[in-house]
Design a protein around this motif. Structure first.
Motif, short mmCIF file in Angstrom:
data_model
loop_
_atom_site.label_atom_id
_atom_site.label_comp_id
_atom_site.label_asym_id
_atom_site.label_seq_id
_atom_site.Cartn_x
_atom_site.Cartn_y
_atom_site.Cartn_z
N VAL A 165 -1.64 55.40 -22.72
CA VAL A 165 -1.98 54.02 -21.93
C VAL A 165 -0.69 53.55 -21.12
N ALA A 166 0.28 53.61 -21.75
CA ALA A 166 1.62 53.11 -21.18
C ALA A 166 2.05 54.16 -19.91
N LYS A 167 1.76 55.33 -19.99
CA LYS A 167 1.94 56.39 -18.87
C LYS A 167 1.11 55.90 -17.73
N ARG A 168 -0.03 55.53 -18.04
CA ARG A 168 -1.07 55.32 -17.03
C ARG A 168 -0.81 54.29 -16.16
N THR A 169 -0.36 53.18 -17.32
CA THR A 169 -0.35 51.84 -16.74
C THR A 169 0.91 51.62 -15.84
N ILE A 170 2.18 52.10 -16.38
CA ILE A 170 3.42 51.95 -15.96
C ILE A 170 3.45 52.62 -14.67
N ALA A 171 2.78 53.73 -14.42
CA ALA A 171 2.88 54.47 -13.07
C ALA A 171 2.27 53.51 -12.07
N ARG A 172 1.38 52.67 -12.42
CA ARG A 172 0.53 51.95 -11.20
C ARG A 172 1.07 50.65 -11.19
N ILE A 173 2.35 50.22 -11.97
CA ILE A 173 3.01 48.80 -11.79
C ILE A 173 3.92 49.31 -10.54
N ASN A 174 4.13 48.26 -9.52
CA ASN A 174 4.76 48.59 -8.48
C ASN A 174 6.46 48.01 -8.59
N GLY A 175 6.77 48.19 -9.60
CA GLY A 175 8.36 47.79 -9.87
C GLY A 175 8.68 48.20 -11.42
N SER A 176 9.87 47.78 -11.71
CA SER A 176 10.51 48.30 -13.03
C SER A 176 9.86 47.35 -14.14
N THR A 177 9.80 48.23 -15.31
CA THR A 177 9.44 47.45 -16.35
C THR A 177 10.42 47.71 -17.48
N ALA A 178 10.31 46.79 -18.71
CA ALA A 178 11.06 47.05 -19.78
C ALA A 178 10.09 46.84 -20.85
N THR A 179 10.00 47.82 -21.66
CA THR A 179 8.99 47.53 -22.72
C THR A 179 9.63 47.00 -23.69
N HIS A 180 8.85 46.15 -24.66
CA HIS A 180 9.30 45.27 -25.65
C HIS A 180 8.23 45.52 -26.67
N LEU A 181 8.75 45.69 -27.98
CA LEU A 181 8.10 45.87 -29.16
C LEU A 181 8.12 44.85 -30.06
N ALA A 182 8.63 43.74 -29.74
CA ALA A 182 8.61 42.14 -30.17
C ALA A 182 8.93 42.48 -31.73
N SER A 183 10.42 42.98 -32.14
CA SER A 183 10.80 43.18 -33.31
C SER A 183 10.56 44.45 -34.17
N GLY A 184 9.33 45.11 -33.51
CA GLY A 184 8.80 46.39 -34.27
C GLY A 184 10.07 47.67 -34.18
N ARG A 185 10.11 48.42 -35.00
CA ARG A 185 11.14 49.71 -35.07
C ARG A 185 10.53 50.55 -33.63
N SER A 186 11.60 51.27 -33.42
CA SER A 186 11.53 52.17 -32.06
C SER A 186 12.27 53.60 -32.38
N LEU A 187 12.99 53.53 -33.10
CA LEU A 187 13.93 54.89 -33.12
C LEU A 187 13.37 56.32 -33.11
N PRO A 188 12.17 56.40 -34.06
CA PRO A 188 11.60 57.66 -33.94
C PRO A 188 10.84 58.01 -32.81
N ILE A 189 10.81 57.13 -31.65
CA ILE A 189 9.81 57.18 -30.46
C ILE A 189 10.51 56.92 -29.15
N ILE A 190 11.98 56.64 -29.40
CA ILE A 190 12.80 56.23 -28.21
C ILE A 190 12.42 57.15 -27.02
N ASP A 191 12.45 58.75 -27.46
CA ASP A 191 12.31 59.46 -26.07
C ASP A 191 10.65 59.58 -25.90
N ASP A 192 9.89 59.26 -26.45
CA ASP A 192 8.46 59.10 -26.11
C ASP A 192 8.30 57.80 -25.14
#
Lengths: 344, 210
Positions: free
Chosen positions: A216-243
């Motif tokens: 979903v993120a790949k499809r959506t971010i590709a259609r946003i006409n500018g930079s994005t920063a993803t925020h997981l609102a305090s959730g953990r991200s280390l195992p999926i950083i590359d993803d």
């Protein structure tokens, strides 16, 4: 350097004059104007005035133009519940049964008075600060919006048990998210915070993320006409950083529950990290503890750029005293100057 | 039984409903319903809770496995069954907040572990005090997501003290995970990081009360 130069430099993985600071004080504008949170968000000029005062007071490097998360549900016909001392909450679900998804229609931004109020706010702020300070808009990811649309428990059941309906809901939400994000960019936002807490490994396992939230993120971010920063609102991200980096996003809001140095190593050259001061503990910090926390974060993640000091949730709680926020600012200005020679 | 618990746990984590059902039925053929709950379901949910505390599994797996176990246990141990651990009287509530998932998870896991408890949904302090008095609650489980809601627990404790009501309060939710001192500050009696923690703490308190 001005704030815009400082942020752009760090986001290109170079060292600016000092570590940029994002203080997400969306709610605190109400206090500055001596208004209730509900009154404050009811008028664009209030938010403009509040955010401009906070920019001057806290000397941060961005203006956050996210009103409150539930505003998107409001645009879909949902209710918002205001309380005196906390962020507005989403009211009852608008999708009461999975079958409702079959007839669901997204609102248009231009038909939504509340979203138009946000756009007006961005336009006015842009006229005030020009290109000197980044204005950060927010769009809730299509994959995370259903938590408000249908309730967290029913949404998790949908993810696991009804993949076809999930896909249908994602298509509808993706179109809305893209329209909303692009409207904010057109109004003058510099970048979009892509709020996607459900994609965190705190909420779903990586294998499921790769099949759902990441697509979903790949499809959506590709259609946003500018930079994005993803925020997981305090959730953990280390195992999926590359993803997460593979979705095309430029930054990542990271959790206080993970080690910032480890995150920085994993994200180096791929994502700018935004974080990770503990917003809950912050309420009872002393000035000395605030300074120590800032020093620690800068020492772990400051070198080489690719780092913006911030809280770990993307929203500073109403209960955090002014004195502590100012101590964070002072500490960032004292210890965040490049080169960071004081770090052993 | 150790191997069965591990297999059951694996099946739950991967949400393999068929394997979960097979293992549950196998266990039932060798013991009573309450024995299966205590020797298979509770240890498996404990293990899953431990893996959540260590960051190895996700909230969605906790929720779906708890719900699945609740359905299994309800079939063999209905709410009115005398083997349900009805005493001491207990309830679960979301205080002030509107985020219900944490409560839903703990409620499922408590029921899957053989407990029966009132589900108060979402309440404010004043309404909650009246319900506690009316239902003669002795153990209260409180779930919150937002910091301001966590801070309301002290308001609840003060209101209960003013009415002379003594009960054990167990709290859980994100603010307590991010600030390990917070549960003491709001005058709770204990804090659980997972639903399995809640089961262990309530079991201990129940033993002390009887």
């Amino acid at each position: 350097m001005n704030s815009m130069q400082r942020v752009l430099t760090t986001m290109s993985f170079n060292e600016p004059d000092r570590v940029p600071l994002f203080l997400f004080t969306g709610l605190q504008g109400a206090r500055e104007l001596d208004l209730s949170i509900e009154e404050y968000f009811s008028r664009s000029d209030y938010v403009v005035e509040g955010q401009m005062r906070l920019l001057k007071k806290y000397r941060g490097d961005c203006i956050s133009c996210s009103f409150y998360a539930a505003i998107e549900l409001e645009a879909w016909g949902g209710d918002v519940i205001f309380q005196p001392d906390c962020p507005p909450n989403a009211g009852p679900a608008i999708i009461r049964r999975p079958e409702d998804i079959d007839r669901l229609q997204a609102p248009h931004v231009s038909d939504s008075p509340v979203l138009l109020r946000v756009l007006e706010t961005i336009q006015t702020l842009k006229a005030r600060v020009g290109d000197t300070v980044p204005i950060v808009g927010t769009a809730i990811s299509p994959f995370s919006l259903p938590v408000m649309q249908m309730g967290f428990d029913h949404y998790l059941e949908l993810i696991y048990e009804q993949p076809d309906r999930l896909a249908k809901l994602m298509r509808i939400n993706e179109d809305f998210c893209v329209e909303w994000a692009n409207a904010q960019l057109t109004a003058g936002a510099t970048a979009i915070g892509y709020a996607d807490p459900v994609s965190s490994v705190t909420v779903i396992p990586r294998e499921l993320y790769l099949k759902t939230g990441q697509q979903v993120a790949k499809r959506t971010i590709a259609r946003i006409n500018g930079s994005t920063a993803t925020h997981l609102a305090s959730g953990r991200s280390l195992p999926i950083i590359d993803d997460i980096a593979a979705t095309g996003t430029a930054g990542l809001g990271v959790s206080a529950l993970e080690d910032l140095a480890t995150l920085k190593t994993a994200a180096r050259g791929k994502l700018t990290l935004i974080g990770n001061l503990n917003g809950v503990e912050m309420r009872r910090w002393t000035v000395q503890q605030a300074e120590q926390a800032v020093k620690c974060a800068i020492a772990k993640a400051g070198r080489g750029g690719g780092f913006i000091l911030s809280d770990n949730h993307g929203e500073i709680p109403w209960q955090v005293p002014d004195e502590i926020l100012l101590a964070i600012v002072d500490a960032c200005e004292r210890w965040g100057n490049y080169p960071l020679d004081w770090i052993e | 039984m150790q191997n069965s618990v591990q297999s059951f746990c694996n099946a739950l984590e991967s949400l393999d409903r068929i394997q979960v059902e097979v293992l549950f039925q196998q266990a039932l053929s060798g013991g009573s319903a309450i024995e299966v709950v205590e020797q298979l379901v509770v240890p498996a949910l404990e293990q899953i809770g431990l893996r959540w505390n260590e960051g190895h599994i996700a909230l969605s797996q906790i929720y779906m496995s708890g719900k699945l176990c609740e359905e299994l246990v309800d079939r063999v141990l209905p709410p009115c069954d005398p083997d349900r651990k009805l005493q001491p009287r207990q309830a679960i509530v979301v205080l002030n907040d509107y985020h219900m998932l944490g409560k839903r998870i703990v409620y499922s896991v408590m029921r899957a572990s053989g407990f029966e408890l009132f589900d108060y949904g979402r309440m404010d302090v004043a309404e909650l005090v009246e319900r506690i008095i009316r239902d003669q609650i002795r153990i209260l489980l409180i779930s919150v997501l937002m910091l301001p809601s966590a801070l309301k627990i002290r308001e609840l404790r003060n209101a209960l003290n003013a009415r002379g009501i003594q009960l054990k309060i167990l709290v859980g939710g994100a603010p307590f995970q991010f600030d390990p001192q917070l549960w003491q500050e709001v005058e709770a009696d204990a804090m659980g990081l997972s639903a399995a923690d809640a089961v262990a703490i309530v079991q201990r308190w129940a033993g002390e009360m009887t």
